[in-house]
Scaffold this motif. Structure first.
Motif, PDB file in Angstrom:
ATOM      1  N   ASP A 191     -50.873 -24.878  13.204  1.00  0.00           N
ATOM      2  CA  ASP A 191     -49.762 -25.951  12.298  1.00  0.00           C
ATOM      3  C   ASP A 191     -48.525 -26.230  13.180  1.00  0.00           C
ATOM      4  O   ASP A 191     -47.710 -25.465  13.357  1.00  0.00           O
ATOM      5  CB  ASP A 191     -49.169 -24.807  11.198  1.00  0.00           C
ATOM      6  N   THR A 192     -48.518 -27.350  13.575  1.00  0.00           N
ATOM      7  CA  THR A 192     -47.557 -27.886  14.513  1.00  0.00           C
ATOM      8  C   THR A 192     -46.317 -28.220  13.610  1.00  0.00           C
ATOM      9  O   THR A 192     -45.091 -28.593  14.181  1.00  0.00           O
ATOM     10  CB  THR A 192     -47.862 -29.258  15.309  1.00  0.00           C
ATOM     11  N   LYS A 193     -46.504 -28.244  12.342  1.00  0.00           N
ATOM     12  CA  LYS A 193     -45.387 -28.503  11.615  1.00  0.00           C
ATOM     13  C   LYS A 193     -44.531 -27.363  11.241  1.00  0.00           C
ATOM     14  O   LYS A 193     -43.204 -27.083  11.421  1.00  0.00           O
ATOM     15  CB  LYS A 193     -45.821 -29.139  10.122  1.00  0.00           C
ATOM     16  N   GLY A 194     -45.160 -26.221  11.298  1.00  0.00           N
ATOM     17  CA  GLY A 194     -44.633 -24.642  11.074  1.00  0.00           C
ATOM     18  C   GLY A 194     -44.095 -24.181  12.257  1.00  0.00           C
ATOM     19  O   GLY A 194     -43.282 -23.617  12.582  1.00  0.00           O
ATOM     20  N   PHE A 195     -45.119 -24.796  13.375  1.00  0.00           N
ATOM     21  CA  PHE A 195     -44.727 -24.134  14.909  1.00  0.00           C
ATOM     22  C   PHE A 195     -44.684 -25.539  15.814  1.00  0.00           C
ATOM     23  O   PHE A 195     -45.952 -25.718  16.325  1.00  0.00           O
ATOM     24  CB  PHE A 195     -45.945 -23.264  15.077  1.00  0.00           C
ATOM     25  N   PRO A 196     -43.652 -26.065  15.961  1.00  0.00           N
ATOM     26  CA  PRO A 196     -43.514 -27.213  16.526  1.00  0.00           C
ATOM     27  C   PRO A 196     -43.844 -27.008  18.032  1.00  0.00           C
ATOM     28  O   PRO A 196     -43.530 -26.084  18.553  1.00  0.00           O
ATOM     29  CB  PRO A 196     -41.995 -27.563  16.422  1.00  0.00           C
ATOM     30  N   ILE A 197     -44.499 -28.097  18.570  1.00  0.00           N
ATOM     31  CA  ILE A 197     -45.077 -28.015  19.969  1.00  0.00           C
ATOM     32  C   ILE A 197     -43.839 -27.794  21.107  1.00  0.00           C
ATOM     33  O   ILE A 197     -43.975 -27.473  22.112  1.00  0.00           O
ATOM     34  CB  ILE A 197     -45.756 -29.386  20.387  1.00  0.00           C
ATOM     35  N   ASP A 198     -42.426 -28.339  20.573  1.00  0.00           N
ATOM     36  CA  ASP A 198     -41.619 -28.425  21.783  1.00  0.00           C
ATOM     37  C   ASP A 198     -40.746 -27.028  21.466  1.00  0.00           C
ATOM     38  O   ASP A 198     -39.700 -26.909  22.324  1.00  0.00           O
ATOM     39  CB  ASP A 198     -40.546 -29.573  21.412  1.00  0.00           C
ATOM     40  N   TYR A 199     -41.206 -26.103  20.640  1.00  0.00           N
ATOM     41  CA  TYR A 199     -40.692 -24.627  20.795  1.00  0.00           C
ATOM     42  C   TYR A 199     -41.488 -23.882  21.848  1.00  0.00           C
ATOM     43  O   TYR A 199     -42.717 -24.165  22.168  1.00  0.00           O
ATOM     44  CB  TYR A 199     -40.569 -24.209  19.381  1.00  0.00           C
ATOM     45  N   THR A 200     -40.882 -22.936  22.413  1.00  0.00           N
ATOM     46  CA  THR A 200     -41.642 -22.027  23.351  1.00  0.00           C
ATOM     47  C   THR A 200     -42.690 -21.146  22.479  1.00  0.00           C
ATOM     48  O   THR A 200     -42.686 -20.730  21.236  1.00  0.00           O
ATOM     49  CB  THR A 200     -40.821 -21.070  24.149  1.00  0.00           C
TER      50      THR A 200
END
Length: 264
Positions: A191-200
């Motif tokens: 879930d890249t909305k809840g866990f954005p790609i740009d976060y570690t």
């Protein structure tokens, strides 16, 4: 490992309106005895395919229960709209109905929330196992639940509610058997909305919550750590070395190191 993406053409008329996903609705179709799901939150297709390939490396006894195998697909709706997603073969046979745990609780007027309140994870698993056994007569419910919870700890499945635990009922024979393990799409930080790609990734790992007995994967795994689920070390190494590089793969590598006792 050859990872291919086939193309499937669908009509909007065979699109289903909703899903049992807790986070929201996912676009689905049913065609030629196959379920087809479009990515809605991020890379659910990669999570589904990688989870099923991980289960290929496991010691699951398929005579007791199986798991759904997923394939990558490009979905063309009405010859104009393109989605990426995955497909899987329908696991229901003739005269068979899919009954989720939640549906069984409802049909038998069981207030499961009240029964599980203020109970330990181990006690909750025992309660649910006993209820499903009483309703269906299936003896492997406890193993089924524990294997799934151990798997969920590895793949960080944040969507294992009681609609993703289920049995299959044969309306002609009036018998039950366990459904395969399915619907692992909201795993591996897909879930890249809840866990954005740009976060570690390491930062995001601490944010994932489990279901259905605790929000802590650690607590759920501790309650089922001796369930017997194992992954073959050689097969795991082959999978990790040949699956295309992506965040899902990196998360799986990290989790397998964390739960190294499962790899033999």
């Amino acid at each position: 490992m050859m990872i291919s993406r086939s193309e499937i053409k669908v009509d909007r008329t065979v699109r289903l309106n909703s899903s049992v996903l807790c986070q929201g609705n996912q676009i689905k179709w049913f065609k030629d005895n196959n379920w087809i799901k479009a990515n809605t939150f991020g890379y659910e297709d990669t999570a589904e395919v990688l989870a099923s390939k991980l289960l290929d490396c496991s010691n699951i006894d398929k005579s007791n229960f199986n798991y759904v195998r997923y394939n990558f697909v490009d979905i063309i709706e009405d010859n104009k709209t393109k989605y990426t997603g995955c497909s899987s073969e329908n696991f229901l046979g003739k005269n068979e109905e899919h009954k989720t745990f939640y549906k069984l609780f409802e049909e038998n007027l069981i207030d499961i929330d009240s029964l599980l309140t203020r109970k330990s994870v181990k006690e909750q698993i025992e309660i649910v196992s006993e209820i499903i056994f009483d309703v269906t007569g299936l003896k492997d419910i406890d193993t089924y639940i524990k294997y799934i919870l151990a798997l969920d700890a590895v793949i960080l499945n944040e969507d294992r509610h009681f609609n993703n635990l289920s049995v299959i009922y044969n309306t002609e024979l009036e018998t039950y058997h366990l459904a395969p393990i399915f619907d692992n799409g909201l795993s591996l930080l897909s879930d890249t909305k809840g866990f954005p790609i740009d976060y570690t990734t390491r930062h995001l790992l601490n944010k994932v919550k489990s279901k259905p007995f605790s929000t802590s994967f650690k607590k759920q795994f501790k309650a089922v750590s001796n369930c017997g689920l194992k992954f073959n070390k050689d097969l795991i190494e082959e999978l990790l070395s040949q699956f295309p590089l992506c965040r899902a793969l990196n998360v799986l590598k990290f989790q397998l190191r964390k739960y190294e006792t499962l790899v033999v």
